[in-house]
Design a protein around this motif. Sequence first.
Motif, PDB file in Angstrom:
ATOM      1  N   GLY A  16      54.910 -38.765  56.338  1.00 47.14           N
ATOM      2  CA  GLY A  16      54.371 -39.923  57.047  1.00 47.14           C
ATOM      3  C   GLY A  16      53.003 -40.320  56.545  1.00 47.14           C
ATOM      4  O   GLY A  16      52.693 -41.500  56.423  1.00 47.14           O
ATOM      5  N   LEU A  17      52.145 -39.327  56.226  1.00 51.17           N
ATOM      6  CA  LEU A  17      50.816 -39.668  55.746  1.00 51.17           C
ATOM      7  C   LEU A  17      50.876 -40.263  54.353  1.00 51.17           C
ATOM      8  O   LEU A  17      50.134 -41.193  54.034  1.00 51.17           O
ATOM      9  CB  LEU A  17      49.918 -38.419  55.748  1.00 51.17           C
ATOM     10  CG  LEU A  17      48.442 -38.653  55.463  1.00 51.17           C
ATOM     11  CD1 LEU A  17      47.856 -39.611  56.482  1.00 51.17           C
ATOM     12  CD2 LEU A  17      47.676 -37.338  55.486  1.00 51.17           C
ATOM     13  N   SER A  18      51.746 -39.759  53.503  1.00 55.18           N
ATOM     14  CA  SER A  18      51.885 -40.324  52.168  1.00 55.18           C
ATOM     15  C   SER A  18      52.332 -41.776  52.249  1.00 55.18           C
ATOM     16  O   SER A  18      51.861 -42.631  51.507  1.00 55.18           O
ATOM     17  CB  SER A  18      52.882 -39.512  51.337  1.00 55.18           C
ATOM     18  OG  SER A  18      52.294 -38.328  50.866  1.00 55.18           O
ATOM     19  N   GLY A  78      34.162 -31.403  51.766  1.00 57.17           N
ATOM     20  CA  GLY A  78      34.810 -32.520  52.450  1.00 57.17           C
ATOM     21  C   GLY A  78      36.009 -33.041  51.675  1.00 57.17           C
ATOM     22  O   GLY A  78      37.044 -33.403  52.264  1.00 57.17           O
ATOM     23  N   PHE A  79      35.890 -33.068  50.339  1.00 56.79           N
ATOM     24  CA  PHE A  79      37.015 -33.474  49.509  1.00 56.79           C
ATOM     25  C   PHE A  79      38.175 -32.486  49.643  1.00 56.79           C
ATOM     26  O   PHE A  79      39.338 -32.885  49.768  1.00 56.79           O
ATOM     27  CB  PHE A  79      36.573 -33.586  48.051  1.00 56.79           C
ATOM     28  CG  PHE A  79      37.704 -33.714  47.083  1.00 56.79           C
ATOM     29  CD1 PHE A  79      38.536 -34.816  47.115  1.00 56.79           C
ATOM     30  CD2 PHE A  79      37.940 -32.735  46.126  1.00 56.79           C
ATOM     31  CE1 PHE A  79      39.595 -34.945  46.223  1.00 56.79           C
ATOM     32  CE2 PHE A  79      38.982 -32.851  45.233  1.00 56.79           C
ATOM     33  CZ  PHE A  79      39.810 -33.963  45.275  1.00 56.79           C
ATOM     34  N   ALA A  80      37.863 -31.189  49.643  1.00 55.47           N
ATOM     35  CA  ALA A  80      38.896 -30.167  49.819  1.00 55.47           C
ATOM     36  C   ALA A  80      39.584 -30.322  51.178  1.00 55.47           C
ATOM     37  O   ALA A  80      40.813 -30.170  51.293  1.00 55.47           O
ATOM     38  CB  ALA A  80      38.291 -28.770  49.682  1.00 55.47           C
ATOM     39  N   LEU A  81      38.798 -30.639  52.222  1.00 57.20           N
ATOM     40  CA  LEU A  81      39.371 -30.863  53.548  1.00 57.20           C
ATOM     41  C   LEU A  81      40.326 -32.059  53.523  1.00 57.20           C
ATOM     42  O   LEU A  81      41.409 -32.011  54.128  1.00 57.20           O
ATOM     43  CB  LEU A  81      38.250 -31.110  54.557  1.00 57.20           C
ATOM     44  CG  LEU A  81      38.667 -31.532  55.969  1.00 57.20           C
ATOM     45  CD1 LEU A  81      39.452 -30.402  56.643  1.00 57.20           C
ATOM     46  CD2 LEU A  81      37.446 -31.902  56.807  1.00 57.20           C
ATOM     47  N   MET A  84      45.837 -34.221  53.742  1.00 52.91           N
ATOM     48  CA  MET A  84      46.922 -35.028  53.209  1.00 52.91           C
ATOM     49  C   MET A  84      48.195 -34.195  53.039  1.00 52.91           C
ATOM     50  O   MET A  84      49.293 -34.624  53.403  1.00 52.91           O
ATOM     51  CB  MET A  84      46.503 -35.668  51.881  1.00 52.91           C
ATOM     52  CG  MET A  84      45.551 -36.849  52.050  1.00 52.91           C
ATOM     53  SD  MET A  84      45.213 -37.749  50.516  1.00 52.91           S
ATOM     54  CE  MET A  84      43.945 -36.695  49.792  1.00 52.91           C
ATOM     55  N   ARG A  85      48.052 -33.002  52.488  1.00 52.43           N
ATOM     56  CA  ARG A  85      49.225 -32.143  52.300  1.00 52.43           C
ATOM     57  C   ARG A  85      49.785 -31.678  53.646  1.00 52.43           C
ATOM     58  O   ARG A  85      51.003 -31.632  53.851  1.00 52.43           O
ATOM     59  CB  ARG A  85      48.868 -30.951  51.424  1.00 52.43           C
ATOM     60  CG  ARG A  85      48.719 -31.301  49.948  1.00 52.43           C
ATOM     61  CD  ARG A  85      48.684 -30.057  49.100  1.00 52.43           C
ATOM     62  NE  ARG A  85      47.436 -29.316  49.290  1.00 52.43           N
ATOM     63  CZ  ARG A  85      46.359 -29.465  48.541  1.00 52.43           C
ATOM     64  NH1 ARG A  85      46.360 -30.362  47.552  1.00 52.43           N
ATOM     65  NH2 ARG A  85      45.274 -28.758  48.771  1.00 52.43           N
ATOM     66  N   TRP A 103      45.900 -36.996  61.204  1.00 47.82           N
ATOM     67  CA  TRP A 103      45.662 -36.356  59.910  1.00 47.82           C
ATOM     68  C   TRP A 103      44.890 -37.270  58.968  1.00 47.82           C
ATOM     69  O   TRP A 103      44.326 -36.811  57.972  1.00 47.82           O
ATOM     70  CB  TRP A 103      46.997 -35.939  59.274  1.00 47.82           C
ATOM     71  CG  TRP A 103      47.624 -34.785  59.976  1.00 47.82           C
ATOM     72  CD1 TRP A 103      48.719 -34.809  60.788  1.00 47.82           C
ATOM     73  CD2 TRP A 103      47.159 -33.436  59.967  1.00 47.82           C
ATOM     74  NE1 TRP A 103      48.979 -33.556  61.283  1.00 47.82           N
ATOM     75  CE2 TRP A 103      48.036 -32.691  60.796  1.00 47.82           C
ATOM     76  CE3 TRP A 103      46.099 -32.785  59.343  1.00 47.82           C
ATOM     77  CZ2 TRP A 103      47.879 -31.323  61.013  1.00 47.82           C
ATOM     78  CZ3 TRP A 103      45.945 -31.423  59.563  1.00 47.82           C
ATOM     79  CH2 TRP A 103      46.823 -30.706  60.382  1.00 47.82           C
ATOM     80  N   LEU A 104      44.879 -38.580  59.277  1.00 47.99           N
ATOM     81  CA  LEU A 104      44.106 -39.500  58.439  1.00 47.99           C
ATOM     82  C   LEU A 104      42.602 -39.372  58.694  1.00 47.99           C
ATOM     83  O   LEU A 104      41.799 -39.665  57.803  1.00 47.99           O
ATOM     84  CB  LEU A 104      44.562 -40.946  58.706  1.00 47.99           C
ATOM     85  CG  LEU A 104      43.929 -42.048  57.850  1.00 47.99           C
ATOM     86  CD1 LEU A 104      44.253 -41.825  56.372  1.00 47.99           C
ATOM     87  CD2 LEU A 104      44.405 -43.422  58.296  1.00 47.99           C
TER      88      LEU A 104
END
Length: 428
Positions: free
Chosen positions: A415-417, A397-400, A405-406, A228-229
């Motif tokens: 985990g991503l946070s 790309g920013f929206a993606l 992240m969510r 997801w990163l």
Amino acid sequence: MSATRSGPAPGGSLSHKMLLLASMYLCQAIPMGYVFGCMPVIMRQNHMSLASIGGLFVLHLPWAFKFIHASWVDSHYLPALGRRRSWIFPLQWVGACLLLVAAHMPPETDFTAMFVVLLLLNMVMATNDIAVDGYATDILEPHERSWGNTVQAGARYVGMMLGGGLMLVLHDSFGWQTLCHILAATVFGLSLPVFLHREIPSLYERHDSQKHERTGLRAFVRRPGVLWLLPVLIGPTAFAFSSFQMRMPLFVDLGMTGPVMGKLMMRFAYPAGLAGTIASGWLLHRFGPRLFLRVFCLTVAGLAAYTVLIAGAHSIAPWKTALVLSLDNILMGGINVWGFTLMMRACAGHDSGTGFALLSSLFILVPLATAPLFGMVGDTIGFEALYLLLGLLSLAGFALAEWAMRRGDSQHGLGLSRMLRFVSGGNV
């Protein structure tokens, strides 16, 4: 993550680490600044074809594909020298030797031989970078990572200023051979801090129960949150990098000459980029990566909109060119600090060199692959429509990235946070 903190490393003060990292990254950046910043000008001055100059693109490939052998670098070393020192200073010395060899192969008479030597030099430096990035990840505390990556990104600008700018100024007076000798001596001198110091132990170690766990690229990709990163790193930056690359040809079309743009880069753009890089380290430490990314993407979109306006003109004032190039370099430095810091947080552990090599390769491989495509699109639809498209794609790309992240948080229990929380204050 199959690693735990082992406590503060002896002799690992922040100032000591920053000086050590500066010497290692400058050792790569100065000769690479010469190859990628100075070589195209030298070749054109010697009436070499654009096809030959365009062939320098191949020299980027070792950096884009260094992840292929990164796990081998991570797992093979001489215990007497240390896991990272086994690679770093020997490869630096090999790089210095290759520059001495290149000194006897001027591009105007021995281009093919010179190109092979420079390709080997890039392979050596890219491999060295695996060990350097792994070492930086091993020894930096979470709250030190933004500063360490400020040093890394700042070294790139210093490398371009010295290797690509100063060396170009000196070339007419000293010539190819002397400059290669100067570069070789510089690389050797910058290798001495690594050679003379005792390797700092990693802040992370594996428990006995973890030593049989699988390592390498596949194991790294399976870590919680890593997949997801990838859209977080690549989505906002791929189109931003293309925006930066296409502005220089636009300014040529608007009447800016090479010498004028070179002076503007040296006097304004590169210093602004270096200052922006240093400021980005503080901003990341203070506000965290999410707010930083939002400001970056909105600025990229705004600059694309401004480019649409100026693309319709027949000329551009030098001060406007200097302003836009300076903003480009500030944004480039900032997003490199941001990206490298996220990578470092994700890669902390036993396979840090492998993970960092994979993420940093993807970070540059996507823009390198899409740049020719956007060039063809620009030839077809013109600069105004191209920058309208790039601005919209940057926002997409920013929206993606926000969605990833969510989504990563919901699927991996934050985990991503946690991966993004790389500063001591926990800013996300």
